[in-house]
Every structure is written in structure tokens, then in C-alpha cells.
Design a protein around this motif. Structure first.
Motif, PDB file in Angstrom:
ATOM      1  N   VAL A  53       0.471   9.431  -5.070  1.00  0.00           N
ATOM      2  CA  VAL A  53       0.085  10.731  -4.506  1.00  0.00           C
ATOM      3  C   VAL A  53       0.874  11.852  -5.183  1.00  0.00           C
ATOM      4  O   VAL A  53       1.992  11.652  -5.660  1.00  0.00           O
ATOM      5  CB  VAL A  53       0.298  10.779  -2.983  1.00  0.00           C
ATOM      6  CG1 VAL A  53      -0.561   9.755  -2.296  1.00  0.00           C
ATOM      7  CG2 VAL A  53       1.746  10.609  -2.618  1.00  0.00           C
ATOM      8  N   ASN A  79       6.359   6.613   5.131  1.00  0.00           N
ATOM      9  CA  ASN A  79       6.307   6.143   6.510  1.00  0.00           C
ATOM     10  C   ASN A  79       5.443   4.894   6.634  1.00  0.00           C
ATOM     11  O   ASN A  79       5.748   3.988   7.422  1.00  0.00           O
ATOM     12  CB  ASN A  79       5.775   7.247   7.431  1.00  0.00           C
ATOM     13  CG  ASN A  79       6.892   8.081   8.010  1.00  0.00           C
ATOM     14  OD1 ASN A  79       7.686   7.581   8.797  1.00  0.00           O
ATOM     15  ND2 ASN A  79       6.978   9.321   7.604  1.00  0.00           N
ATOM     16  N   ILE A  80       4.329   4.853   5.860  1.00  0.00           N
ATOM     17  CA  ILE A  80       3.490   3.641   5.870  1.00  0.00           C
ATOM     18  C   ILE A  80       4.294   2.445   5.365  1.00  0.00           C
ATOM     19  O   ILE A  80       4.282   1.362   5.945  1.00  0.00           O
ATOM     20  CB  ILE A  80       2.234   3.862   5.008  1.00  0.00           C
ATOM     21  CG1 ILE A  80       1.298   4.867   5.705  1.00  0.00           C
ATOM     22  CG2 ILE A  80       1.513   2.545   4.750  1.00  0.00           C
ATOM     23  CD1 ILE A  80       0.076   5.212   4.915  1.00  0.00           C
ATOM     24  N   VAL A  91       5.768  11.828   1.928  1.00  0.00           N
ATOM     25  CA  VAL A  91       6.534  11.464   3.131  1.00  0.00           C
ATOM     26  C   VAL A  91       5.696  10.529   3.998  1.00  0.00           C
ATOM     27  O   VAL A  91       6.183   9.538   4.543  1.00  0.00           O
ATOM     28  CB  VAL A  91       6.948  12.725   3.914  1.00  0.00           C
ATOM     29  CG1 VAL A  91       7.671  12.339   5.197  1.00  0.00           C
ATOM     30  CG2 VAL A  91       7.824  13.617   3.067  1.00  0.00           C
ATOM     31  N   LEU A  92       4.402  10.841   4.114  1.00  0.00           N
ATOM     32  CA  LEU A  92       3.504   9.998   4.907  1.00  0.00           C
ATOM     33  C   LEU A  92       3.439   8.576   4.348  1.00  0.00           C
ATOM     34  O   LEU A  92       3.534   7.592   5.090  1.00  0.00           O
ATOM     35  CB  LEU A  92       2.113  10.645   4.918  1.00  0.00           C
ATOM     36  CG  LEU A  92       1.035  10.074   5.832  1.00  0.00           C
ATOM     37  CD1 LEU A  92       0.032  11.158   6.171  1.00  0.00           C
ATOM     38  CD2 LEU A  92       0.308   8.912   5.206  1.00  0.00           C
ATOM     39  N   THR A  93       3.302   8.470   3.027  1.00  0.00           N
ATOM     40  CA  THR A  93       3.188   7.129   2.448  1.00  0.00           C
ATOM     41  C   THR A  93       4.502   6.348   2.603  1.00  0.00           C
ATOM     42  O   THR A  93       4.481   5.144   2.812  1.00  0.00           O
ATOM     43  CB  THR A  93       2.838   7.202   0.952  1.00  0.00           C
ATOM     44  OG1 THR A  93       3.804   8.011   0.299  1.00  0.00           O
ATOM     45  CG2 THR A  93       1.467   7.772   0.740  1.00  0.00           C
ATOM     46  N   LEU A 135       0.835  -1.207   0.000  1.00  0.00           N
ATOM     47  CA  LEU A 135       0.000   0.000   0.000  1.00  0.00           C
ATOM     48  C   LEU A 135       0.867   1.253   0.000  1.00  0.00           C
ATOM     49  O   LEU A 135       0.615   2.209  -0.741  1.00  0.00           O
ATOM     50  CB  LEU A 135      -0.894   0.002   1.247  1.00  0.00           C
ATOM     51  CG  LEU A 135      -2.240  -0.684   1.164  1.00  0.00           C
ATOM     52  CD1 LEU A 135      -2.916  -0.650   2.524  1.00  0.00           C
ATOM     53  CD2 LEU A 135      -3.107  -0.004   0.135  1.00  0.00           C
ATOM     54  N   GLY A 136       1.900   1.240   0.851  1.00  0.00           N
ATOM     55  CA  GLY A 136       2.774   2.404   0.950  1.00  0.00           C
ATOM     56  C   GLY A 136       3.505   2.663  -0.357  1.00  0.00           C
ATOM     57  O   GLY A 136       3.629   3.810  -0.793  1.00  0.00           O
ATOM     58  N   LEU A 137       3.944   1.579  -1.010  1.00  0.00           N
ATOM     59  CA  LEU A 137       4.635   1.721  -2.295  1.00  0.00           C
ATOM     60  C   LEU A 137       3.698   2.320  -3.339  1.00  0.00           C
ATOM     61  O   LEU A 137       4.049   3.272  -4.050  1.00  0.00           O
ATOM     62  CB  LEU A 137       5.153   0.356  -2.749  1.00  0.00           C
ATOM     63  CG  LEU A 137       5.838   0.315  -4.110  1.00  0.00           C
ATOM     64  CD1 LEU A 137       7.128   1.119  -4.067  1.00  0.00           C
ATOM     65  CD2 LEU A 137       6.131  -1.108  -4.538  1.00  0.00           C
ATOM     66  N   TYR A 138       2.485   1.775  -3.390  1.00  0.00           N
ATOM     67  CA  TYR A 138       1.482   2.287  -4.325  1.00  0.00           C
ATOM     68  C   TYR A 138       1.230   3.776  -4.063  1.00  0.00           C
ATOM     69  O   TYR A 138       1.251   4.599  -4.970  1.00  0.00           O
ATOM     70  CB  TYR A 138       0.190   1.471  -4.164  1.00  0.00           C
ATOM     71  CG  TYR A 138      -1.009   2.039  -4.864  1.00  0.00           C
ATOM     72  CD1 TYR A 138      -1.158   1.887  -6.237  1.00  0.00           C
ATOM     73  CD2 TYR A 138      -1.988   2.728  -4.162  1.00  0.00           C
ATOM     74  CE1 TYR A 138      -2.255   2.413  -6.881  1.00  0.00           C
ATOM     75  CE2 TYR A 138      -3.093   3.249  -4.806  1.00  0.00           C
ATOM     76  CZ  TYR A 138      -3.222   3.099  -6.163  1.00  0.00           C
ATOM     77  OH  TYR A 138      -4.308   3.621  -6.805  1.00  0.00           O
ATOM     78  N   GLY A 139       1.035   4.103  -2.761  1.00  0.00           N
ATOM     79  CA  GLY A 139       0.751   5.493  -2.407  1.00  0.00           C
ATOM     80  C   GLY A 139       1.904   6.422  -2.746  1.00  0.00           C
ATOM     81  O   GLY A 139       1.695   7.526  -3.246  1.00  0.00           O
ATOM     82  N   ILE A 141       4.091  16.390   1.003  1.00  0.00           N
ATOM     83  CA  ILE A 141       3.945  16.010   2.406  1.00  0.00           C
ATOM     84  C   ILE A 141       3.347  14.610   2.490  1.00  0.00           C
ATOM     85  O   ILE A 141       3.757  13.763   3.266  1.00  0.00           O
ATOM     86  CB  ILE A 141       3.029  17.002   3.149  1.00  0.00           C
ATOM     87  CG1 ILE A 141       3.486  18.435   2.928  1.00  0.00           C
ATOM     88  CG2 ILE A 141       2.972  16.662   4.622  1.00  0.00           C
ATOM     89  CD1 ILE A 141       4.762  18.788   3.564  1.00  0.00           C
ATOM     90  N   ARG A 142       2.341  14.390   1.641  1.00  0.00           N
ATOM     91  CA  ARG A 142       1.676  13.087   1.702  1.00  0.00           C
ATOM     92  C   ARG A 142       2.602  11.971   1.220  1.00  0.00           C
ATOM     93  O   ARG A 142       2.478  10.839   1.627  1.00  0.00           O
ATOM     94  CB  ARG A 142       0.409  13.109   0.851  1.00  0.00           C
ATOM     95  CG  ARG A 142      -0.561  12.023   1.289  1.00  0.00           C
ATOM     96  CD  ARG A 142      -1.674  11.884   0.322  1.00  0.00           C
ATOM     97  NE  ARG A 142      -2.637  12.960   0.472  1.00  0.00           N
ATOM     98  CZ  ARG A 142      -3.935  12.756   0.359  1.00  0.00           C
ATOM     99  NH1 ARG A 142      -4.397  11.569   0.134  1.00  0.00           N
ATOM    100  NH2 ARG A 142      -4.772  13.761   0.461  1.00  0.00           N
TER     101      ARG A 142
END
Lengths: 322, 108
Positions: free
Chosen positions: B26, B37-38, B33-35, B18-22, B30-31
Motif C-alpha cells: 500500500v 493492524n491486520i 497502519v491498518l495493514t 496478507l497483512g505483511l503483503y499489504g 493511514i492504510r
């Protein structure tokens, strides 16, 4: 029935991650990341990893979300809450990326769930065999501060480098600008009062985690993270930092962890050992000394990273582009 | 057999994906960086689930120490990344229609 709990935790984590990625408003996305971090801490507590869970609850749940939110405010300003009108990535391209991500997941899943042995003691028995010589009873602390102390030394160096990177090494811990119009509102009075009430408890919790970390879950990173959380809410509440804690004193706090760690490392070499090879009978004292210094540095660096992203300095002047 | 470790390991793999996809999909820095982190927490979860495989019931402390180090490095890297994102200045005008921007989104 406990498997149901685990299933709910994992499903909630995936759902929150999905929301954080797909929801249109950035603020909602960051708000999803906060419970994500807390649930992650619960998941790790379920996996018998209390040391990591404490650190994740303070850092993943609290500090990272605070950093992201502060940065989002700074970059997007008042438009943070708006739904962006910009076209998202086209559907076809999103599908292609999803296929790539699914392939990565399949590969990683195969390795983790099938290729690796289902049960292995790993390095646990070797840690247990040498635990007595390490000077501490918490195996994670023994690995961090004794067996693999090199890694931890370099990790603290990474923290200092990150702070230098954001250009905040020379500056002091900055207070949020005191906005006179905000000063008298009920919220600000209540928030300031509450924070003053909580801060001593946070400091005691940090000290407890540091001290008990030798034998129980806890240690320098957890203590530093909890203290940093206290520092962040103090900054947000607009509390003034003590006068002595400026400029030189702050810089000293930032480097004391790295300096003490390196000094111990080289000091034991002078006594005839290898780098960071503690002399027999002194391990516990040296580990506690290093951890105490590291706790102060970790807390100061994390708070300073936050204030750097928040973008205010002592004079209340935003330092964008400076 | 589905143990708690396998469940969490599978969850970690899912979060990694999910994080890779995001991180690719995105369009906000900023988002992103968030992904990332996921993605990172997904990897941490895999490592912690692997640490719990021990037959003695005592998880592998070396993997726990690695994850602990990873968490602290991740937050300092995130702080550095978002500080850089702030330095980049305001984002390009998002209210502009897509077709105004030459060379972007050509695949529509």
C-alpha cells in the motif's frame, strides 16, 4: 456443523483483510476493517477466549477504526472518497512481495501447524495451581494483575507514553467544535439525544465488566475500552464535557492508573514483600483498587488519543503542525 | 485431523501474510497502519489458537493475557502512528502522472 461456521468466519476474515488491502478508496478500506474487528471477536469467542474477545470487540472493531477514519479525514480531507489516480505498485513488484509474504506464511504455518505440539496444557496447570492464592478466580485477571503484574504496569506506562507522544498530555479532553450551523439539524439533535440515552448504559456496562472481571471474563482493559468507546461517541456527538473534567482533573485521571499501580508495588515492598508481591489476604482488594484506577486511565487515554487524531481542541481550532 | 484450533491457526497465518503483503504494497500511510493492524491480529489469532490446544479443554490463560496486553499496546501504537501521519501534512499530489516523479516507480 459447527466447523462450517468456523470456516465461514475464517474465510470472511481473510476476504475482509484482502478487501481492506486492495480496494482503491481509503474510506472503503477502513469500512472493511470495522466488521473485520467484530468478526475477529467472534472467532476468539469460539476459541474460548471471552476476555480477549470483549477487548477486541471494543478496541479492534470500534476504536481502531475510529482512529483510522479520523486520521484519514484529517490527512485527505474532502478527497477521502475519491478513487486515487496514482499508479499502484507495478504488477511485477507486487508479485515479488507476494512471494515473500507467502514464504513467511509457509514458515509460520510450518511452525504453528507442525513443529509445535498438537496438544499441550502450556502454563495453564501452573496458573490453576496458584489461582487460589491470587485473590481472583478469573485466571486471565490473575495473570494480568498478579502473576505477571509487571507486564501490565509497563503496559499502562506505554499508554501514558503514547499520549505524551501525540502531545496531548498537557491538554485536556477536548470537545469537538460546536458548529452553529450543525446545531439545529435533526441529525445532531437525535444523535445527541441517543448518545445521552446510551451513555449511562455504557458506564454501567463498564463498571460491571470491571467488577465481575475478578471472577468472570472482564477486567480493567475491557471496562476501560468500553468506557472509551462511550467517550468517543460522546465526542463525535459534540457533547460538552463537564466543567470539572478539564486540565488538572483530566491529567489526574490519565496518570491515576500508573500512580496507584506503582504505589501499591512500592507500598508492599515497605511491608517486607518484593515489588508487587501482595501480602496474603489483601490480593483481591489491591487488585480491585489497581483495576479501578487503571480503568479510568485507560478510558481517558484512549479517548484523548482519539481527540488528538481528530485534531480539534477546546477552542475548536485545528492544531495541525502545532 | 482438522480441529477448530488448526483452522483458526491457519487463518491467523494467512492474515499475518496478507497483512505483511499489504504493509509493503500500500502507498497510503493511514492504510499502512491498518495493514499492520491486520498483521497484528493475525499473530493474536495464532496465539489464541495455540492457547486452545490444552488437552484439559481449559485454554492457557497466560497467552490470553499476552494477547490482551498486545491489543491495548497495538491501539496506543496505532493512535501514535496516525497522529504522526497527521503531522506530516497533506500527502503529495496523487493526481500527478507517475512519470513526473523522478526516481519513483522506476521498475514499470
Amino acid at each position: 456443523m459447527v466447523w462450517l461456521f468456523d470456516a465461514v468466519v475464517v474465510a470472511s476474515l481473510c476476504w475482509l483483510a484482502w478487501r481492506a488491502i486492495t480496494v482503491r478508496q481509503l474510506q472503503v478500506s477502513i469500512m472493511a476493517f470495522l466488521p473485520y474487528g467484530l468478526l475477529m471477536a467472534i472467532a476468539w469467542a469460539r476459541l474460548d477466549a471471552p476476555d480477549v474477545a470483549i477487548a477486541e470487540a471494543a478496541i479492534g472493531g470500534g476504536l481502531t477504526s475510529a482512529l483510522l477514519l479520523a486520521a484519514a479525514r484529517r490527512v485527505h480531507g474532502a478527497r477521502l472518497n475519491e478513487v486515487p489516480t496514482k499508479q499502484p505498485v507495478p504488477r511485477r513488484r507486487r508479485r515479488a512481495i507476494a512471494v515473500v509474504a507467502a514464504a513467511v506464511a509457509a514458515g509460520a504455518g510450518w511452525v504453528v501447524l507442525w513443529a509445535l505440539p498438537a496438544a499441550t496444557p502450556g502454563l495453564g496447570p501452573r496458573v490453576d495451581a496458584n489461582l487460589e492464592a491470587s485473590g481472583v478466580e478469573n485466571p486471565v485477571t490473575a495473570v494480568l494483575l498478579n502473576f505477571r503484574a509487571w507486564d501490565t504496569l509497563l503496559e499502562i506506562a506505554v499508554l501514558v507514553l503514547a499520549l505524551i507522544g501525540v502531545g496531548r498530555f498537557r491538554a485536556s479532553v477536548h470537545d469537538r467544535q460546536r458548529n452553529p450551523s450543525e446545531e439545529s439539524t435533526l441529525e445532531s439533535i437525535m444523535l445527541g439525544g441517543l448518545v445521552r440515552l446510551f451513555l449511562p448504559a455504557i458506564v454501567i456496562t463498564g463498571g460491571y465488566l470491571l467488577w465481575r472481571g475478578a471472577d468472570e471474563p472482564g477486567g480493567a482493559f475491557q471496562a476501560g475500552a468500553v468506557l472509551a468507546g462511550g467517550g468517543v461517541i460522546a465526542v463525535l456527538a459534540g457533547l460538552q464535557r463537564p466543567r470539572w473534567f478539564a486540565g488538572g482533573a483530566f491529567r489526574l485521571f490519565v496518570v491515576v492508573g500508573l500512580a496507584v499501580f506503582a504505589a501499591v508495588g512500592f507500598g508492599v515492598m515497605a511491608l517486607g514483600g518484593a515489588f508487587l508481591e501482595y501480602p496474603e489476604g489483601w490480593s483481591k482488594q489491591l487488585i480491585i483498587l489497581i483495576e479501578s484506577a487503571a480503568t479510568l486511565s485507560i478510558a481517558c487515554i484512549l479517548v484523548a488519543l482519539f481527540t488528538a487524531v481528530l485534531g480539534t481542541d477546546g477552542s475548536g481550532r485545528a492544531d495541525r503542525g502545532g | 485431523m482438522m480441529t477448530a484450533e488448526t483452522l483458526y491457526a491457519a487463518g491467523g497465518v494467512g492474515l499475518l501474510a496478507l497483512g505483511l503483503y499489504g504493509a509493503i504494497v500500500v502507498d497510503d500511510r493511514i492504510r499502512r497502519v491498518l495493514t499492520l493492524n491486520i498483521m497484528g491480529t493475525g499473530v493474536f489469532m495464532i496465539l489464541i489458537a495455540l492457547a486452545a490446544r490444552s488437552p484439559s479443554g481449559r485454554p492457557d490463560p497466560v497467552l490470553h493475557a499476552m494477547v490482551l496486553t498486545g491489543i491495548v499496546v497495538a491501539v496506543s501504537a496505532s493512535g501514535f502512528a496516525v497522529a504522526l501521519a497527521c503531522r506530516l501534512g497533506p500527502p503529495e499530489d496523487e493526481t500527478r502522472p507517475v512519470h513526473d516523479r523522478a526516481g519513483e516507480d522506476d521498475e514499470r
